[in-house]
Design an enzyme around this catalytic site. Structure first.
Site, PDB file in Angstrom:
ATOM      1  N   GLU A 128      36.231  35.723  42.102  1.00 41.89           N
ATOM      2  CA  GLU A 128      35.045  36.596  42.164  1.00 41.89           C
ATOM      3  C   GLU A 128      33.860  36.016  41.405  1.00 41.89           C
ATOM      4  O   GLU A 128      33.935  35.734  40.205  1.00 41.89           O
ATOM      5  CB  GLU A 128      35.401  37.985  41.605  1.00 41.89           C
ATOM      6  CG  GLU A 128      34.282  39.000  41.819  1.00 41.89           C
ATOM      7  CD  GLU A 128      34.650  40.402  41.334  1.00 41.89           C
ATOM      8  OE1 GLU A 128      35.827  40.793  41.401  1.00 41.89           O
ATOM      9  OE2 GLU A 128      33.725  41.097  40.864  1.00 41.89           O
ATOM     10  N   LYS A 185      39.239  48.214  36.318  1.00 42.29           N
ATOM     11  CA  LYS A 185      39.210  47.039  37.201  1.00 42.29           C
ATOM     12  C   LYS A 185      38.336  45.961  36.552  1.00 42.29           C
ATOM     13  O   LYS A 185      38.672  44.772  36.570  1.00 42.29           O
ATOM     14  CB  LYS A 185      38.664  47.438  38.578  1.00 42.29           C
ATOM     15  CG  LYS A 185      38.787  46.379  39.646  1.00 42.29           C
ATOM     16  CD  LYS A 185      37.645  45.388  39.668  1.00 42.29           C
ATOM     17  CE  LYS A 185      37.842  44.330  40.747  1.00 42.29           C
ATOM     18  NZ  LYS A 185      36.790  43.302  40.730  1.00 42.29           N
ATOM     19  N   ASP A 189      52.997  37.032  34.800  1.00 43.41           N
ATOM     20  CA  ASP A 189      53.185  38.015  35.872  1.00 43.41           C
ATOM     21  C   ASP A 189      52.078  39.077  35.784  1.00 43.41           C
ATOM     22  O   ASP A 189      52.179  40.033  35.023  1.00 43.41           O
ATOM     23  CB  ASP A 189      54.585  38.640  35.698  1.00 43.41           C
ATOM     24  CG  ASP A 189      54.914  39.640  36.796  1.00 43.41           C
ATOM     25  OD1 ASP A 189      54.001  40.068  37.526  1.00 43.41           O
ATOM     26  OD2 ASP A 189      56.099  39.994  36.905  1.00 43.41           O
TER      27      ASP A 189
HETATM   28  C1  MEV Z   1      33.288  44.516  39.528  1.00 48.97           C
HETATM   29  O1  MEV Z   1      34.234  43.512  39.828  1.00 48.97           O
HETATM   30  C2  MEV Z   1      33.622  45.173  38.213  1.00 48.97           C
HETATM   31  C3  MEV Z   1      32.750  46.351  37.796  1.00 48.97           C
HETATM   32  O2  MEV Z   1      32.721  47.302  38.844  1.00 48.97           O
HETATM   33  C4  MEV Z   1      33.343  46.937  36.548  1.00 48.97           C
HETATM   34  C5  MEV Z   1      32.728  48.242  36.102  1.00 48.97           C
HETATM   35  O3  MEV Z   1      32.207  48.985  36.940  1.00 48.97           O
HETATM   36  O4  MEV Z   1      32.821  48.515  34.897  1.00 48.97           O
HETATM   37  C6  MEV Z   1      31.335  45.908  37.582  1.00 48.97           C
END
Ligand code: MEV
Length: 436
Positions: A85, A262, A278
């Site tokens: 990413e 995430k 893992d």
């Molecule tokens: C994108 O990969 C991650 C974000 O969405 C994390 C967040 O919203 O804190 C930018």
């Protein structure tokens, strides 16, 4: 502070790939044969892959980058990150630089034992089961350590405790779940824990006259928690408040918590992958821990320290290994482990937690100020150019045009890139058919 590392961190992103490899060799993070291995594209021969999994047809390549500027518990690190990413690596380096200049990162691991589960789905009498099992607890610990976990015992680990939990079946009756607590030392411990649990099946059935229905480790390791703390000593008051508000949002709202976490995992997974750990197990553990009070929440918290600064805390299970498995078999993982220079599984876990927390800080800062698009899309223009079909020589021109569009319209998409490329090619054709 390691002066040499600080030296290569400066302007690292502006170097060419060859210059980066050279810089890493100069500070001893890579040997010349490792740099050469990376230059040649890493592992190609699939023999090793065939040892790991079934039905192998090749390797799936991910970009491998390094996060710079990290000083964790007073020690500098070169941190390998395998991830696809755009902007993850750039963002984490930028935030690490900010912290390096104005604050600190400290970490710790609390607890040492991982958990294995042995289920007895239908016990006739839970109280009797519990009493019988606990009366044999010390004996079972002893035989499990003697027969299965002896290697760990030699290194100061091994099975430490056995507990019994009553888990409602939902129909008014209970199942009994035996928890085995074991210190895996520097291993992630899954295989040895599963062996211990399966070994204990027979004695448990013998002592309790109940049937063991399954044995497996648990990824919700709330008995071994990794904590990272970022402290920024001075920060713009408005920004600190915005980050605190964003953190509250992720604490209170599961929809936001999922995205926040995430973002934390954006920092965590790439190191797990690069070091052959893992990542599914860590992800499962982190998400389960995030929901431990019944509501899914953020695994990070940010708050003003009352003295003009900002504090952030990451707290979750983050179980990794530095011995055994892919970590010590895959040449790229071994190289990444060496580059990181962590001395134990706990230190690796602490570094990974710190990177997750710093990644989160970068995301929250961007989200509460300029928004995520600006930084992300600026770096994403190359992907869009490639996606539109631009050739190597056309990419810089398409990128430049996309940046102009982004500056004006605040958004860009693949269709912009396709239009820009078409325009570029049309004008090149016009120019060649009407030479001046
Ligand atoms: C994108 O990969 C991650 C974000 O969405 C994390 C967040 O919203 O804190 C930018």
């Amino acid at each position: 502070m390691n002066k040499e590392l600080q030296g290569i961190f400066k302007g690292f992103s502006k170097l060419s790939k060859e210059e980066r490899l050279q810089a890493l060799q100069e500070v001893g993070a890579l040997t010349s044969s490792e740099a050469d291995y990376l230059s040649r594209g890493g592992l190609k021969d699939t023999t090793l892959g065939e040892k790991f999994i079934e039905n192998v047809i090749g390797y799936f390549q991910l970009p491998l980058g390094v996060a710079t500027n990290f000083n964790i518990d007073g020690k500098d690190f070169v941190i390998p990150m395998a991830v696809e990413e755009t902007s993850i690596v750039a963002a984490v380096c930028k935030s690490a630089k900010w912290i390096r200049e104005t604050g600190s990162i400290t970490t710790e691991v609390v607890g040492s034992d991982i958990i294995g589960q042995i289920q007895c789905a239908k016990v006739k009498d839970f109280a009797k089961f519990e009493k019988q099992l606990l009366s044999q607890k010390n004996f079972m610990i002893e035989i499990a350590n003697r027969e299965v976990a002896f290697g760990l015992v030699r290194r100061g680990g091994g099975v430490k405790d056995i507990q019994v939990r009553r888990v409602p079946r939902g129909d008014g009756t209970d199942m009994a779940v035996v928890h085995v607590l074991m210190d895996p030392c520097d291993a992630m411990g899954a295989n040895i824990m599963n062996q211990v649990c399966e070994f204990l099946k027979e004695p448990i059935e013998q002592f309790t006259s109940e049937k063991v229905t399954m044995c497996i480790l648990s990824n919700l390791v709330d008995s071994k928690i990794t904590r990272a703390v970022v402290h920024i000593k001075t920060i713009d008051a408005d920004l600190a408040e915005k980050i605190e508000e964003a953190s509250l949002f992720a604490q209170q709202d599961p929809y936001r918590a999922a995205t926040n976490n995430k973002g934390v995992l954006n920092g965590i997974d790439p190191i797990l992958i690069a070091t052959g750990n893992d990542w599914r197990a860590v992800e499962a553990g982190i998400h389960a821990y995030a929901a431990r009070d019944g509501q899914y929440r953020s695994i990070t918290r940010w708050f003003r320290d009352g003295e003009g600064g900002l504090k952030g805390v990451f707290e979750a299970p983050l179980i990794v290994g530095t011995v055994g498995g892919v970590t010590t078999l895959h040449p790229t993982a071994m190289m990444c482990m060496k580059m990181l220079g962590t001395k134990s599984a706990n230190e690796l876990s602490r570094v990974i937690a710190a990177v997750g927390l710093v990644q989160n800080l970068g995301a929250l800062k961007a989200l509460t100020t300029v928004g995520i698009i600006e930084g992300h899309m600026k770096l994403h223009t190359k992907n869009l150019a490639l996606g539109a079909g631009a050739e190597e020589r056309e990419i810089p021109m398409v990128q430049k045009k996309l940046e102009e569009i982004l500056a004006v319209r605040k958004r860009i998409s693949l269709s912009n890139a396709i239009d820009v490329l078409k325009e570029l090619r049309d004008s090149a054709t016009r120019a060649s058919s009407h030479p001046q």
